[in-house]
Every structure is written in C-alpha cells, then in structure tokens.
Design an enzyme around this catalytic site. Structure first.
Site, short mmCIF file in Angstrom:
data_model
loop_
_atom_site.label_atom_id
_atom_site.label_comp_id
_atom_site.label_asym_id
_atom_site.label_seq_id
_atom_site.Cartn_x
_atom_site.Cartn_y
_atom_site.Cartn_z
N TRP A 94 0.82 -1.22 0.00
CA TRP A 94 0.00 0.00 0.00
C TRP A 94 0.84 1.26 0.00
CZ3 TRP A 94 -4.39 -0.44 -2.06
CH2 TRP A 94 -5.20 -1.56 -1.85
N ASP B 165 -1.34 6.48 6.53
CA ASP B 165 -2.42 5.63 6.04
C ASP B 165 -2.66 4.58 7.12
OD1 ASP B 165 -4.08 3.77 4.90
OD2 ASP B 165 -2.78 3.30 3.20
N LYS C 4 -12.11 -1.67 6.55
CA LYS C 4 -11.28 -2.68 7.19
C LYS C 4 -11.71 -2.83 8.65
CE LYS C 4 -9.13 -2.67 3.26
NZ LYS C 4 -7.87 -2.07 2.99
C1 LIG Z 1 -7.45 -1.39 1.73
C2 LIG Z 1 -6.34 -0.43 1.88
C3 LIG Z 1 -6.20 0.66 1.02
C4 LIG Z 1 -7.12 0.91 -0.15
O1 LIG Z 1 -8.36 1.32 0.26
P1 LIG Z 1 -9.49 1.72 -0.80
O2 LIG Z 1 -10.59 2.22 0.08
O3 LIG Z 1 -9.84 0.49 -1.56
O4 LIG Z 1 -8.95 2.78 -1.67
C5 LIG Z 1 -5.16 1.53 1.26
N1 LIG Z 1 -4.30 1.35 2.28
C6 LIG Z 1 -4.41 0.29 3.12
C7 LIG Z 1 -3.43 0.15 4.22
C8 LIG Z 1 -5.43 -0.62 2.95
O5 LIG Z 1 -5.54 -1.66 3.79
#
Ligand SMILES: *Cc1c(COP(=O)(O)O)cnc(C)c1O
Length: 369
Positions: free
Chosen positions: A109, A180, A204
């Site tokens: 990511w 993030d 998540k």
């Molecule tokens: C799932 C995830 C993303 C992407 O998220 P989207 O909502 O699909 O854009 C980005 N960073 C991490 C750490 C993730 O687990």
C-alpha cells in the site's frame, strides 16, 4: 422469502470489506425501514436533514472521543477510499512545492501511495523494506528526513504483508507526519497530536465501504492551491462540514454505530488488549511450528490485524484452506500478490473465531508436519 440469521454467519477473516459487530448489524436491520422518529429510512433522507446531521456529528464525536482528538484537528468524511488519499495528500501538500516529500516504503500500500505521489512532485523513498521482502520495518536512524520536507508519509499497517509499526516512526518536528491507517484504525489508542494527517477507509476496521475518515491538522488546510479540482481540496470539505457534496450517508451512519460499539467495549485501550490476545493465539501457533507455518512478518513488526504465513507447499495450503472452510473459518487466502494465508482479525472478529483457527492450525500441523 429467505431469512437471514446470525446462525448462518461464518467466521469471516476477510481483509476488507470485513467483519462488523453483530450488534451493529442488528441495529442497522432494526432501523432500516424507518429511523426512529424520522418517518423514513436513513437511506431515503436528505443529507441536510437535522436527523442526518446529528448522525454525522455523532460519528465525528465518536472518533474524537475514542482517539482524544483535539480542536486543532478536523474530522472529515470523504469518498474515493484510501486510494484517493494517495493522490489528495501530494496534490495538496507536494504539488508546486520546492520541498520533497519522504515516503517509507514498507509494502504494497505504501508502494501504491508513492506511485501517485511521484506524479505531483519530488517524492523520495526514505527507506525501502525490499531487502527483507517487506517483512521488516525501519527503526529510528535507518532513514533520514530533511527538516524542511513537505511531509513524511507511512502506512501504519501493511494489510497485505501483515507488518505493523509498534509506534510512530521518527519524524523531525515541523515536518507533518502523514499516515495511512486504513487497516489498523481504532485497533489501539493513538496520540493524534503527532500527526499532520491520519486517514483510514472504513471498510477494514471501522465500518462498511464508502467512507474514508480523514483527521487533518487545521493549519494544513490552508496549503492546497485554489486551482485544485474542488473535491480534491481538503479546505472545501472542512468548510462544508463534510457536506461539500452529498456524503456517503449510510456508511457514515454505520461508522458512527461502530464508534458507539467501541465505547461499549471499553474504548481503544480495551480493544488493544483484546487484539494483542487474539493475535497472540495465532503467532503462538506460528512459533510452535515454525517450519510448517512460516510467518511473513519479523517478530518485532507482527500485525495485530493481519496475520500472514505460508505452509510448506501449495497442496498443503489448499488442504488447509479447505479444512478451514469446513469449519466455517472463511476468507483466509492471502492476497493474490503474495499468496499464502492471511487471517484478518479486526476488532469485530470474536476471540472465539481466532481460537477456533488456532485450534485448527495446531491439529493440522500435528497431523501433517
Ligand atoms: C485497503 C487499503 C487501502 C485501499 O483502500 P481503498 O478504500 O480500496 O482505496 C489503502 N491502504 C491500506 C493500508 C489498505 O488496507
């Protein structure tokens, strides 16, 4: 008509969208036809309706209370997922800047975030976990960030590799730390004051797909250029109280219910102890059978949320997944880019589900190892 019952539910180890608390789903079901007193479903209600504004502000207040977020920060609810944040961050804080942004490249990511950042300006990789195949994370002193960097970006939990920072990486005072936190948001207490921007898509660990929570220090709102497309400008969302355009009302409502549930569970410190206990059940199996269950993450950066490991060969892996499915332990296949097994054990995964998986791991290793 087919009925939907709690008994039909399996233990769902999906990485996202992922398991939600049953009590939250029941509340959504109970309020679906008509939000109490509102005369209609939330799905049918204007985002300007006073009742929805209460829900929006309740969700913001829930996050503020759980994370002790001060008035120096805005709590925004945006769309476009974390992927849009990969762009919005550099569009607002790097585009047109003389300074470079620094990125910690720790897995899939953060790599995708860098791929977007380089489109906007100088984005340096301050540290790259490649030599460990992204099983390790940097220690302070492993990388250098200039005092005038545009920001330092990292991903607190790499969902695919299953590596998680135990605490914030070193960052010079004055350089905004951008995180993030998509897959470990609300899994433990955080000191929000250390961050410039902390964001997480909800699907998540915080709710259903459709909304991304962005916690942003107010002084950063003035940085983005006025020429940006309106949606990409954080200022617009802050000034409009997350209603610059129609926000994802249902996802915000569900996220708010999750924050209420977290408070009932005792808050984030209680969640952290539970998450430590749950993840330890699986890491203990990995440590007990290290040849059979080959853990991906180095011991000091094991994730509380995504436990990743491999079996000795593909046949055993397939047999393990089939046995798991027979036991209603589902969605354990690792991400297609890395393979293996991934058990995502977010806040709402019951301890009993993790214990059942640990028991299967032990039985299977005793039979096959
Ligand atoms: C799932 C995830 C993303 C992407 O998220 P989207 O909502 O699909 O854009 C980005 N960073 C991490 C750490 C993730 O687990």
């Amino acid at each position: 008509m087919a009925t939907s019952t709690v008994e039909q539910r399996v233990y769902n180890f999906s990485a996202g969208p992922a398991v939600l608390p049953v009590s939250v789903l029941e509340r959504i079901r109970d309020e679906m036809l008509c939000l109490p007193g509102a005369g209609c479903s939330l799905l049918e209600m204007s985002h300007r309706d006073k009742r929805f504004l209460e829900i929006l502000h309740g969700a913001q207040a829930g996050l503020r209370e759980l994370l002790s977020i001060s008035d120096d920060y805005e709590v925004l609810f945006l769309q476009g997922g974390s992927r849009l944040q990969f762009s919005m961050i550099p569009v607002n804080f790097l585009r047109g800047s003389d300074a470079a942004a620094e990125y910690l490249l720790t897995g899939s990511w953060s790599k995708k975030a860098i791929d977007e950042a380089v489109k906007e300006g100088a984005a340096n990789v301050a540290w790259d976990g490649k030599s460990s195949n992204y099983a390790a994370l940097p220690q302070g002193g492993d990388y250098r960030v200039a005092d005038d960097a545009a920001y330092l970006y990292y991903c607190s939990n790499e969902t695919i590799q299953g590596v998680q920072f135990a605490s914030e990486p070193d960052c010079p005072a004055g350089v905004p730390l951008v995180c993030d936190a998509s897959s470990d948001f609300l899994c433990r207490p955080l000191d929000v004051a250390k961050y410039g921007v902390l964001y997480a898509c909800a699907q998540k660990n915080a709710g259903p797909a459709g909304v991304t929570a962005v916690i942003i220090r107010k002084d950063l709102l003035s940085r983005g250029s006025d020429d940006l497309p309106g949606y990409l400008q954080y200022r617009n969302h802050a000034e409009a109280d997350s209603e610059w355009n129609t926000p994802p009302t249902f996802a915000i409502y569900a996220l708010g219910l999750v924050t209420e549930w977290l408070k009932e569970q005792g808050g984030l410190a209680a969640m952290e102890s539970l998450n430590r206990r749950k993840s330890q059940l699986l890491y203990d199996c990995i440590d007990q059978f290290p040849e059979f269950y080959q853990g991906h993450a180095q011991a000091d950066c094991r994730s509380l949320m995504n436990v990743t490991f491999r079996l000795p060969n593909d046949d055993l892996q397939a047999e393990f997944l089939a046995r798991a499915a027979d036991n209603e332990l589902c969605n354990l296949k690792g991400h297609r880019s890395v393979g293996g097994i991934r058990a995502s054990i977010y806040n709402a995964m019951p301890e009993a589900g993790v214990a059942a998986l640990a028991e299967l791991m032990r039985d299977f290793a005793n039979q096959r190892a």
